[in-house]
Design an enzyme around this catalytic site. Structure first.
Site, PDB file in Angstrom:
ATOM      1  N   ARG A 176      67.412 -16.796  34.635  1.00  0.00           N
ATOM      2  CA  ARG A 176      66.416 -15.919  35.261  1.00  0.00           C
ATOM      3  C   ARG A 176      67.089 -14.812  36.065  1.00  0.00           C
ATOM      4  NH1 ARG A 176      61.345 -18.417  34.727  1.00  0.00           N
ATOM      5  NH2 ARG A 176      61.271 -20.666  35.000  1.00  0.00           N
ATOM      6  N   PHE A 212      64.254 -15.345  20.903  1.00  0.00           N
ATOM      7  CA  PHE A 212      64.088 -15.928  22.241  1.00  0.00           C
ATOM      8  C   PHE A 212      64.946 -15.166  23.238  1.00  0.00           C
ATOM      9  CE2 PHE A 212      64.126 -18.911  25.721  1.00  0.00           C
ATOM     10  CZ  PHE A 212      62.782 -19.276  25.747  1.00  0.00           C
ATOM     11  N   GLU A 243      52.546 -10.617  33.686  1.00  0.00           N
ATOM     12  CA  GLU A 243      53.261 -11.651  32.921  1.00  0.00           C
ATOM     13  C   GLU A 243      54.638 -11.137  32.509  1.00  0.00           C
ATOM     14  OE1 GLU A 243      53.870 -14.478  32.088  1.00  0.00           O
ATOM     15  OE2 GLU A 243      52.343 -15.532  30.935  1.00  0.00           O
ATOM     16  N   ASP A 244      55.550 -12.065  32.295  1.00  0.00           N
ATOM     17  CA  ASP A 244      56.867 -11.671  31.793  1.00  0.00           C
ATOM     18  C   ASP A 244      56.814 -11.326  30.314  1.00  0.00           C
ATOM     19  OD1 ASP A 244      56.348 -14.321  31.052  1.00  0.00           O
ATOM     20  OD2 ASP A 244      58.295 -15.105  31.704  1.00  0.00           O
ATOM     21  N   ASP A 293      53.477 -13.908  24.204  1.00  0.00           N
ATOM     22  CA  ASP A 293      54.052 -14.494  22.993  1.00  0.00           C
ATOM     23  C   ASP A 293      52.889 -14.958  22.106  1.00  0.00           C
ATOM     24  OD1 ASP A 293      56.154 -15.501  21.378  1.00  0.00           O
ATOM     25  OD2 ASP A 293      56.089 -17.440  22.355  1.00  0.00           O
TER      26      ASP A 293
END
Ligand code: IMP
Ligand code: MG
Length: 188
Positions: free
Chosen positions: A165, A152, A99-100, A103
């Site tokens: 991205r 963020f 996963e990036d 959260d």
């Protein structure tokens, strides 16, 4: 694009070090196993491309796409499968979900639930970034690149409304960028 970045959180150099460290841990832990690296589209593709080259044991790769976000910066809490694994039979596989960012953990909780039901040999999580302060689900990463504060972030695969991205670093997005009006649905 660069004007929208408040501050660089992880430089290209730092990202390289993180990938090397995680790659060698995974290499050690998966010796003799049936490793299948599952990238969660789209945010993890840049990390995945680097990480798989830092893994020195045989592995196959697969991709899943789930959505949990609108185009905003907070999860909707509703997760759905947009694309399943090409090879849905994971019996006997040692799955490593890449996963990036972890959260709220809602996305990974859902993924772990549906993938565990298919009886893989093992299932673990490797996340590039972790925002522990924001956790809602009871999910912990087995491999974590860096803990970051509750801001963020974009770049190195991570997007805001499908943009940024392609930045080669991870940076904090300026608040005024996402405080403008937004609607619509995009992939996580
Ligand atoms: P979770 O279900 O809340 O853990 O959300 C995980 C997904 O939300 C990640 O795979 C990202 O796509 C997205 N996400 C969460 N935080 C950020 C961020 O700071 N920047 C970009 N995407 C994020
Ligand atoms: Mg996203």
């Amino acid at each position: 694009m660069l004007n929208d970045i408040e501050k660089v959180l992880l430089s290209e150099e730092e990202l390289k070090e993180i990938v090397e460290r995680l790659g060698s841990q995974i290499t050690k832990d998966y010796e003799g196993k049936n490793l299948v690296v599952v990238s969660v589209l789209k945010g993890s593709v840049v990390f995945m491309a680097d990480l798989m080259r830092a893994i020195k044991v045989p592995c196959s790769i697969d991709f899943m796409s789930v959505s949990s976000y609108g185009s905003g910066t907070k999860t909707t809490g509703v997760v759905k499968i947009i694309k399943d694994l090409d090879n849905e039979v994971v019996c006997g596989a040692d799955l490593l979900i890449v996963e990036d960012i972890l959260d709220s953990g809602v996305t990974l909780e859902y993924l772990i639930k549906i993938l565990s039901a298919r009886n893989p040999n093992s299932i673990k999580i490797c996340t590039l970034l972790d925002k522990p302060e924001r956790r809602k689900a009871n999910i912990k990463a087995d491999y974590s690149g860096a803990k970051i504060p509750d801001a963020f972030v974009v770049g190195y695969g991570l997007d805001y409304d499908e943009r940024y991205r392609n930045l080669p670093f991870v940076g904090i997005l300026k608040r005024q960028v996402y405080e403008k009006k937004h609607t619509g649905v995009s992939d996580s």
